[in-house]
Write an enzyme that holds these catalytic residues in place. Structure first.
Site, PDB file in Angstrom:
ATOM      1  CG  PHE A 122      39.317  -8.729  34.047  1.00 49.11           C
ATOM      2  CD1 PHE A 122      38.495  -9.494  34.862  1.00 49.11           C
ATOM      3  CD2 PHE A 122      39.613  -7.426  34.431  1.00 49.11           C
ATOM      4  CE1 PHE A 122      37.971  -8.971  36.037  1.00 49.11           C
ATOM      5  CE2 PHE A 122      39.099  -6.898  35.598  1.00 49.11           C
ATOM      6  CZ  PHE A 122      38.278  -7.667  36.406  1.00 49.11           C
ATOM      7  N   GLY A 339      67.616  13.478  16.017  1.00 51.04           N
ATOM      8  CA  GLY A 339      66.643  13.516  14.929  1.00 51.04           C
ATOM      9  C   GLY A 339      66.235  12.142  14.448  1.00 51.04           C
ATOM     10  CD  GLU A 362      45.377  -4.039  34.527  1.00 52.19           C
ATOM     11  OE1 GLU A 362      44.798  -4.124  35.618  1.00 52.19           O
ATOM     12  OE2 GLU A 362      45.106  -4.750  33.566  1.00 52.19           O
ATOM     13  N   GLY A 363      44.589   1.268  35.998  1.00 60.61           N
ATOM     14  CA  GLY A 363      44.582   2.382  36.942  1.00 60.61           C
ATOM     15  C   GLY A 363      45.625   3.403  36.552  1.00 60.61           C
ATOM     16  CD  GLU A 366      47.063  11.148  36.924  1.00 63.51           C
ATOM     17  OE1 GLU A 366      48.065  11.797  36.551  1.00 63.51           O
ATOM     18  OE2 GLU A 366      46.602  10.160  36.293  1.00 63.51           O
TER      19      GLU A 366
END
Length: 379
Positions: A122, A339, A362-363, A366
């Protein structure tokens, strides 16, 4: 809500867990070390009939719904996050064709995607269109029976390895989001090439490429819905994609939690395993509680999508919460390892690097908060 699984779902999930345990998990470190796209894993997904989970049977899929798809995605990401990401990115191509395509488009593209004969991708993000998703600069101009596409997409998961792409283009410059459209583009179309392979903090084996369009001619029949509806296609696709990101984050967080529990029982300090210390126990308790809450939130979003209910707000909540839980869980897993957690001798350092991606794609977190707030205020 009913999360009880049918016998068919139970059988499928059992088989997926078996595949993950035997084939994906043992090679996850090797996949990352090689940094090469895991074609063998993609082939296993196809052979196991996992790529067409949500595609209706009439188009060659299993038609089993988004909760089933999510359950499988969680197991895949728990075993190998790269494989889980390939599985998730494929849906971002399938979904817009399934939801907005004509019957002819569905018959042409969905069967091959369902069988895993081809991979999908996409294309929305651009150098100037990240969080500002409406600022797409890639243009598509109608010329006779073809659209001529020019522009560049970046950070496209499955880019270069996929054969079928749904691309968001600008067909009416100057109209903002209302000028965007969605077009299906095939890999071998003249004028469609691939640019930079991004060198990332994590996921070196996951294809993230530039898509470059230079006078790329695509038949006008490849347009989804009609001109000017591309922003809606993109937003609806991202809504369901957030379910995928949320469940991927849950799977990775679960893997980190299990690694922390195992190490805490094995690591001896002050003549006893560190799992006996309250400070470690509290970290494990917080991890387990947050992961379970995130899982249920994402499951709810998938359940609502299957019921064709209002799932968008819950999907954004699930993506936001699960991604931040994943970041906290992987960080705590490194802390439990001390460690050694900072070395590449244990997988938790990789898990922590991988977790950051879920808070961005995907965003961002925020953007998710903004999406959630808009839904709340509308209500």
């Amino acid at each position: 809500m009913d999360f009880n699984l049918t016998e068919e779902q139970e059988m499928m999930l059992k088989e997926v867990k078996n595949i993950c345990r035997k084939k994906f998990a043992p090679k996850s470190a090797e996949v990352n070390e090689k940094g090469e796209f895991p074609w063998e894993n993609a082939k296993i997904l196809a052979e196991s009939d996992l790529m067409g989970i949500v595609i209706p049977e009439e188009y060659g899929g299993l038609g089993m719904g988004y909760l089933t798809w999510s359950l499988i995605g969680e197991e895949l990401s728990r075993a190998c996050t790269t494989t889980g990401s390939i599985y998730g990115a494929n849906l971002l191509c399938i979904y817009p064709i399934l939801m907005f395509g004509t019957d002819e488009q569905k018959k042409k593209y969905l069967p091959a995607l369902a069988k895993g004969e081809v991979l999908g991708a996409f294309g929305l993000t651009e150098p100037e269109a990240g969080s500002d998703a409406g600022n797409v600069q890639t243009t598509a101009v109608l010329d006779g029976d073809h659209y001529v596409i020019n522009g560049t997409k970046i950070f496209i998961t499955n880019g270069g390895v996929a054969d079928t792409y749904v691309i968001i283009v600008n067909t009416k410059p100057g109209r903002g989001a209302r000028g965007l459209s969605a077009i299906i583009v095939e890999k071998d179309t003249p004028g469609f090439t691939f640019g930079q392979e991004f060198d990332k903090m994590a996921y070196p084996a996951l294809a993230n490429r530039e898509l470059i369009f230079q006078d790329c001619r695509v038949p006008k029949e490849n347009l989804l819905i009609k001109e000017g509806r591309g922003f809606r296609v993109a937003m609806k696709t991202l809504d369901v994609g957030r379910i995928g990101m949320g469940i991927g984050a849950v799977g990775l967080a679960q893997a980190a939690f299990e690694a922390a529990v195992k190490y805490s029982k094995e690591r001896i300090q002050f003549d006893k395993p560190i799992s006996s210390f309250q400070a470690v126990q509290f970290m494990l308790a917080d991890m387990a509680t947050e992961i379970e809450a995130a899982r249920l939130l994402v499951y709810k979003a998938a359940f609502l999508r299957d019921q064709e209910g209002e799932f968008e707000k819950i999907a954004a909540m699930g993506k936001l919460y699960a991604s931040e839980v994943c970041m906290r869980a992987t960080t705590k897993a490194v802390q439990v390892h001390g460690g050694y957690g900072y070395t590449k001798d244990y997988p938790v350092e990789r898990y922590m690097r991988e977790a950051k991606l879920f808070e961005i794609v995907e965003g961002t977190s925020e953007i998710q908060r903004g999406v959630i707030a808009l839904h709340l205020l509308k209500e």
